[in-house]
Scaffold this active site. Structure first.
Site, mmCIF file in Angstrom:
data_model
loop_
_atom_site.group_PDB
_atom_site.id
_atom_site.type_symbol
_atom_site.label_atom_id
_atom_site.label_comp_id
_atom_site.label_asym_id
_atom_site.label_seq_id
_atom_site.Cartn_x
_atom_site.Cartn_y
_atom_site.Cartn_z
ATOM 1 N N GLU A 62 -6.763 -11.813 7.270
ATOM 2 C CA GLU A 62 -7.679 -10.293 6.962
ATOM 3 C C GLU A 62 -8.878 -10.565 6.124
ATOM 4 O O GLU A 62 -9.261 -9.778 5.463
ATOM 5 C CB GLU A 62 -6.693 -9.185 6.576
ATOM 6 C CG GLU A 62 -5.766 -9.320 5.342
ATOM 7 C CD GLU A 62 -4.835 -8.534 4.849
ATOM 8 O OE1 GLU A 62 -5.170 -7.422 5.633
ATOM 9 O OE2 GLU A 62 -4.027 -8.631 4.161
ATOM 10 N N HIS A 65 0.597 -1.179 -0.008
ATOM 11 C CA HIS A 65 0.013 0.006 -0.026
ATOM 12 C C HIS A 65 0.738 1.268 -0.056
ATOM 13 O O HIS A 65 0.196 2.273 0.308
ATOM 14 C CB HIS A 65 -1.039 -0.048 1.193
ATOM 15 C CG HIS A 65 -1.902 -0.923 1.107
ATOM 16 N ND1 HIS A 65 -2.929 -1.015 0.024
ATOM 17 C CD2 HIS A 65 -2.464 -1.848 1.858
ATOM 18 C CE1 HIS A 65 -3.930 -2.048 0.306
ATOM 19 N NE2 HIS A 65 -3.523 -2.528 1.509
HETATM 20 C C1 3PY Z 1 -5.089 -4.056 7.477
HETATM 21 O O1 3PY Z 1 -5.486 -3.556 8.746
HETATM 22 O O2 3PY Z 1 -5.826 -4.555 6.565
HETATM 23 C C2 3PY Z 1 -3.677 -4.114 7.307
HETATM 24 O O3 3PY Z 1 -3.288 -4.562 6.197
HETATM 25 C C3 3PY Z 1 -2.822 -3.742 8.287
HETATM 26 O O4 3PY Z 1 -3.021 -2.768 9.234
HETATM 27 MG MG MG Z 2 -4.680 -5.233 5.043
#
Ligand code: 3PY
Ligand code: MG
Length: 255
Positions: free
Chosen positions: A150, A46
């Site tokens: 995630e 990012h």
């Molecule tokens: C997220 O929060 O999705 C990240 O990749 C790291 O903070």
């Molecule tokens: Mg992330």
């Protein structure tokens, strides 16, 4: 710094880090080390990172005793090889949803026989007096591989991911996970707290550590620390600068 980082994790101590959004300078690591931080994330997912600067930033971080972790943009072993053989001594791999993906990135991060990382002509991490074979052996011991949990898929597979040999830590990406759960920005959501507890438990059962990034506020962080989060992505350099700037403004407006 890989050994020191691992020792902190084994002792249950916190390891504080920041990712780099603005600091495209080899000063970043020494600055964070002087502030008592333990790791830095060079972010190719990012941030506008460049391989040349990543190399300078990583090697100067190591000299300052700070662990340089790289976040690749994905899972490509060629990108991972470029980052690790040019100075990074750890990975924070985004969006690892399955045990098969975890296995592939863990293998991409180590030299044979533990992995398939291609041997470079020089490995500069441990000083130029260290011979190549010795450097590769030390590297295999020191490199720290964390995989990012995630998504809901990753969460469903978290036990299998935690059992993959060569994975050292599970790292929750709070922002992405909350979006995937349909709760963008809700760091106080019970669903995130559950995800944190499940991830910390899976890590503990497999002798891994757990880490996290995303939240800014102290309230949610207190709960996540209590649940066992130890590798902490505190903020990024941009948000740290904004926080400092706002503090200064408030002081001088009130003085
Ligand atoms: C997220 O929060 O999705 C990240 O990749 C790291 O903070
Ligand atoms: Mg992330």
């Amino acid at each position: 710094p890989g050994t020191a980082f691992r020792a902190r994790m084994r002792a249950g101590e916190l390891a504080l880090g920041s990712n780099l959004r603005l600091s495209r300078s080899a000063e970043a690591g020494p600055i964070l080390a002087a502030c008592g931080f333990h790791w830095v994330m060079i972010d190719f997912e990012h941030s506008p990172a460049s391989p040349h600067l990543a190399h300078d930033i990583a090697l100067s971080a190591i000299r300052a005793g700070l662990l340089p972790m790289a976040r690749p943009s994905g899972h490509d072993p060629r990108e991972i090889a470029g980052l690790l053989t040019n100075g990074a001594l750890g990975l924070v791999v985004p969006h690892v949803d399955t045990a098969a993906q975890a296995e592939a990135v863990a293998r991409a991060a180590r030299f044979a026989p533990r992995g398939a990382l291609s041997v470079p002509g020089t490995l500069a991490h441990f000083g130029y007096g260290t011979g190549l074979a010795e450097a590769c052996t030390i590297f295999n011991e020191e490199v720290v591989v964390t995989v990012m949990i995630e998504s809901q898929t990753a969460l469903a597979n978290v036990e299998a991911i935690a059992a993959v040999p060569g994975v050292d830590g599970l790292f929750i990406g709070g922002s992405d996970l909350l979006w995937d759960l349909g709760l963008p920005g809700r760091y106080d959501a019970p669903e995130l707290r559950d995800a944190v507890e499940r991830t910390c438990a899976a890590a503990a059962r497999n002798n891994l550590f757990a880490g996290m990034g995303g939240p800014r506020e102290e309230g949610p962080w207190r709960g996540f620390l209590r649940a066992g989060m130890r590798m902490i992505l505190t903020e990024n350099d941009l948000s740290l600068m904004m926080r400092g700037a706002r503090d200064r403004r408030a002081f001088f407006e009130g003085a």
